[in-house]
Write an enzyme that holds these catalytic residues in place. Structure first.
Site, PDB file in Angstrom:
ATOM      1  N   ASN A   1      42.855  40.807  41.350  1.00 61.21           N
ATOM      2  CA  ASN A   1      40.848  40.852  42.609  1.00 61.21           C
ATOM      3  C   ASN A   1      41.514  40.160  43.706  1.00 61.21           C
ATOM      4  O   ASN A   1      41.446  40.095  44.540  1.00 61.21           O
ATOM      5  CB  ASN A   1      40.231  40.525  42.543  1.00 61.21           C
ATOM      6  CG  ASN A   1      40.265  39.587  41.178  1.00 61.21           C
ATOM      7  OD1 ASN A   1      41.211  38.827  40.260  1.00 61.21           O
ATOM      8  ND2 ASN A   1      39.601  38.530  41.428  1.00 61.21           N
TER       9      ASN A   1
ATOM     10  N   HIS B   1      30.151  48.711  41.884  1.00 61.69           N
ATOM     11  CA  HIS B   1      30.210  48.070  42.957  1.00 61.69           C
ATOM     12  C   HIS B   1      31.102  47.829  44.260  1.00 61.69           C
ATOM     13  O   HIS B   1      30.876  47.282  45.097  1.00 61.69           O
ATOM     14  CB  HIS B   1      29.223  46.912  42.474  1.00 61.69           C
ATOM     15  CG  HIS B   1      30.068  45.813  42.454  1.00 61.69           C
ATOM     16  ND1 HIS B   1      30.497  44.284  43.241  1.00 61.69           N
ATOM     17  CD2 HIS B   1      29.902  45.161  41.022  1.00 61.69           C
ATOM     18  CE1 HIS B   1      30.734  43.884  42.774  1.00 61.69           C
ATOM     19  NE2 HIS B   1      30.021  43.912  41.352  1.00 61.69           N
TER      20      HIS B   1
ATOM     21  N   THR C   1      17.240  50.319  27.370  1.00 62.13           N
ATOM     22  CA  THR C   1      17.284  52.155  28.252  1.00 62.13           C
ATOM     23  C   THR C   1      17.640  51.560  28.888  1.00 62.13           C
ATOM     24  O   THR C   1      18.066  50.486  29.981  1.00 62.13           O
ATOM     25  CB  THR C   1      15.561  51.669  29.191  1.00 62.13           C
ATOM     26  OG1 THR C   1      14.406  52.236  27.519  1.00 62.13           O
ATOM     27  CG2 THR C   1      15.453  53.261  29.323  1.00 62.13           C
TER      28      THR C   1
ATOM     29  N   CYS D   1      33.284  34.982  42.993  1.00 58.80           N
ATOM     30  CA  CYS D   1      32.561  34.275  41.704  1.00 58.80           C
ATOM     31  C   CYS D   1      33.415  33.100  41.872  1.00 58.80           C
ATOM     32  O   CYS D   1      32.606  32.120  41.233  1.00 58.80           O
ATOM     33  CB  CYS D   1      33.686  35.217  40.478  1.00 58.80           C
ATOM     34  SG  CYS D   1      33.426  36.526  40.234  1.00 58.80           S
TER      35      CYS D   1
END
Ligand code: PMP
Length: 393
Positions: free
Chosen positions: A150, A200, A236, A329
């Site tokens: 990355n 994303h 859920t 990050c």
């Protein structure tokens, strides 16, 4: 003006993706586990999305498990394979994403797992001879090597890694976040046992990802609950985001060659403009200036330091140009880049990652290059002026 060149960190949502998601945020609000028509309609949307993703990656829908993102999926894959296969040895590289390195560090300390780092060449490429040697000394290891880095964009040949690993009955995990939707990723044939994705990074919503776990592998139950994700991850489902993820991947896959061409064109242009500046101590990091060995949308360069601790990143930001000093990050935890420092431990200067998307234009690249040229020109002038006033004093 806003020029966004931090697309390896995250991307702008595609309006088509947003449109696909909207009905599931508003009209189709049923619980996918409910046994009535509204619930069934929503359940169907999840399974259709799972199939869309699986078909693109050439795998079975049952091999795709939705998660909150790639961090969760990496953690899950690693912990599962260590538990299920009682693996005592891991082979990875020092330039993996933190969601991998920190998971391994935890297992290293807690469970006394042996950890080996494969040798990399000075551009960050995996030494396959060393990988073979490590595996021959430790068969039945877990091999964890990312498909695309990355920060520097390096591409690792997963077919080659898997072939070597399988000779030694090793389990293979790969972080495929950056390659998904950008270059060919055929999970059906590349031999990896675990891979991950995150919406994303491809113009989809944040907070949704997947774990690919090949059928023959064993998974831990991540979350106990209502039996969702075939009982492995209760809770859920994030329905609208799952629908958005499938749409984002579908769009990326349909335009993969067109996007690759566009991104390579932008990258080549920026490489040329930066080289023309003729800066001292300027270098590209890793394979990022290669159009074949790195992802077309990532370019990482080391610039000479600016005086007075000024950062090029901030100077560009003040002009509406967003770049990154490494991975987002890392900015959060305030450290330097572990990728750059492990490849270039002695270098100083400022490392900047430019990462493009289909929405960037040539004009934006040229504007960025001009802003960089101005930053170094004006600093040079200031140094000369300071030196002259020193002589006069
Ligand atoms: N792996 C890589 C290579 C990444 O670039 C990222 C995003 N920074 C992640 C994992 C984590 O992805 P997510 O944000 O979906 O948790």
């Amino acid at each position: 003006m806003n020029i966004y060149l931090d697309n390896a960190a995250t991307t702008a949502i595609d309006s088509e993706v947003l449109n696909a998601m909207m009905p599931y945020l508003y009209r189709y609000y049923g619980n996918p586990s409910s046994n009535h028509s509204l619930g069934r309609k929503v359940h169907e949307a999840i399974e259709t999305s799972r199939k869309t993703i699986a078909d693109i990656l050439n795998v079975f829908p049952e091999e795709i498990f939705f998660t909150s993102g790639a961090t969760e999926a990496n953690n899950w894959a690693i912990t599962s394979s260590l538990d299920a296969y009682r693996i005592k040895h891991i082979i990875t590289s020092p330039i993996e994403h933190k969601s991998i390195l920190e998971t391994y560090t935890e297992h290293f300390y807690k469970n006394k797992i042996k950890l080996s780092f494969v040798n990399l060449d000075k551009k960050g490429n995996v030494n396959l001879g060393h990988l073979t040697k490590l595996l021959s000394e430790n068969p039945r290891s877990l091999v964890s090597l990312m498909h695309v880095n990355n920060e520097i964009g390096n591409i690792t040949n997963l077919e080659e890694v898997s072939e070597i690993a399988k000779t030694y009955r090793a389990v293979v995990h790969s972080d495929t976040v950056q390659s998904l939707g950008k270059i060919q990723l055929n999970l059906g044939t590349n031999g990896v046992d675990f891979a991950v994705g995150s919406a994303h990074k491809i113009h989809g919503p944040k907070g949704i990802g997947f774990l690919f776990a090949r059928k023959r592998t064993t998974l831990n139950t991540l979350l106990h609950g209502g039996g969702q994700e075939r009982g492995y991850r209760g809770g859920t489902e994030n329905v609208a985001s799952i629908v958005g993820f499938a749409k984002a991947l579908e769009i990326a896959d349909q335009n993969i060659e067109k996007n690759k061409k566009h991104l390579a064109f932008l990258k080549e242009r920026l490489i040329g403009s930066l080289l023309k500046l003729g800066l001292d101590d300027f270098e590209f990091n890793g394979e990022s200036d290669s159009l074949t060995n790195s992802l077309p949308n990532i370019l990482n360069a080391r610039f000479p330091s600016l005086p007075d601790n000024k950062l090029l990143l901030n100077i560009l930001d003040e002009q509406g140009i967003q770049v990154s000093s490494g991975s987002a990050c890392l900015n959060l935890s305030k450290g330097g880049s572990h990728v750059i420092s492990s490849l270039y431990p002695k270098s100083d200067g400022e490392n900047v990652r430019f990462s493009f998307s289909k929405y960037n234009s040539l004009f934006e690249i040229d504007t960025t290059a001009r802003a960089i040229a101005r930053a170094f020109r004006s600093e040079k002038r200031k140094i000369v002026v300071n030196e002259l006033s020193y002589v006069h004093a």
